[in-house]
Design a protein around this motif. Structure first.
Motif, PDB file in Angstrom:
ATOM      1  N   THR A 107       0.805  -1.221   0.000  1.00  0.00           N
ATOM      2  CA  THR A 107       0.000   0.000   0.000  1.00  0.00           C
ATOM      3  C   THR A 107       0.840   1.274   0.000  1.00  0.00           C
ATOM      4  O   THR A 107       0.296   2.364  -0.159  1.00  0.00           O
ATOM      5  CB  THR A 107      -0.970   0.028   1.200  1.00  0.00           C
ATOM      6  N   MET A 110       0.308   4.080  -2.753  1.00  0.00           N
ATOM      7  CA  MET A 110      -1.021   3.984  -3.362  1.00  0.00           C
ATOM      8  C   MET A 110      -1.659   5.365  -3.362  1.00  0.00           C
ATOM      9  O   MET A 110      -1.688   6.046  -2.338  1.00  0.00           O
ATOM     10  CB  MET A 110      -1.882   2.988  -2.570  1.00  0.00           C
ATOM     11  N   ALA A 150      -7.812   0.708  -3.732  1.00  0.00           N
ATOM     12  CA  ALA A 150      -7.277  -0.542  -3.188  1.00  0.00           C
ATOM     13  C   ALA A 150      -7.715  -1.770  -3.979  1.00  0.00           C
ATOM     14  O   ALA A 150      -7.271  -2.876  -3.671  1.00  0.00           O
ATOM     15  CB  ALA A 150      -7.701  -0.688  -1.734  1.00  0.00           C
TER      16      ALA A 150
END
Length: 174
Positions: A107, A110, A150
């Motif tokens: 992540t 991101m 995500a």
């Protein structure tokens, strides 16, 4: 008719664009450019983030996404806190104890809906009936649209490093 005009305009722009390369770019130059971009991104990491990126995984967890509204999460998490979008995770407390601060390598970087970049830190403050064993649910916010950043992580195995413990509720984004 307007579709044909749009296609023609696109072809025209691609063919006569002043930014278009005159010759094909060699493969090794593309690889070098990607490596330079990765080095630049790595340089933007804090010392703590770089340490976590280099660390061995404490857990390899199968990711799922959840959101508020439309049958998703409702109310508070299992600690009694309001879930924080892109911060709160649900885990099996027998695998990942509640109140564990996590660093999820996949992540980092991101892009969030507001244009900010995720720093990789998440907080295990929720549990769920379907979260058994090596699974993790990432809370994305309100509505299905909140899952968009995500979505590439859904149903993948994430590399998770323990980054400490926290008291109280997960912190909101600054």
């Amino acid at each position: 008719m307007s579709t044909a005009a749009a296609v023609l305009a696109l072809v025209w722009a691609m063919t006569f664009s002043p930014n278009a390369p005159a010759d094909p770019v060699p493969y090794d130059q593309l690889i070098a450019a990607e490596a330079a971009a990765a080095t630049t991104a790595a340089a933007a990491l804090s010392a703590e983030q770089a340490e976590h990126m280099a660390a061995e995984a404490d857990w390899r967890l199968s990711a799922r996404l959840y959101h508020a509204g439309g049958g998703g999460a409702t109310g508070n998490d299992s600690l009694g806190c309001r879930p924080i979008a892109m911060r709160t995770v649900a885990t099996d407390p027998r695998v990942v104890p509640r109140r564990t601060r996590l660093f999820i390598k996949e992540t980092v970087g991101m892009q969030m809906p507001d244009g900010t970049i995720h720093d990789g830190y998440w907080y295990a403050s929720d549990t769920g009936g379907a979260i058994k064993g090596n699974k993790i649910d990432l809370y994305t916010g309100h509505g299905r649209g909140s899952m968009r950043p995500a979505m590439p992580l859904n149903m993948t195995t994430l590399t998770v490093v323990e980054a400490g413990r926290f008291d109280g509720c997960p912190p909101a984004w600054d």
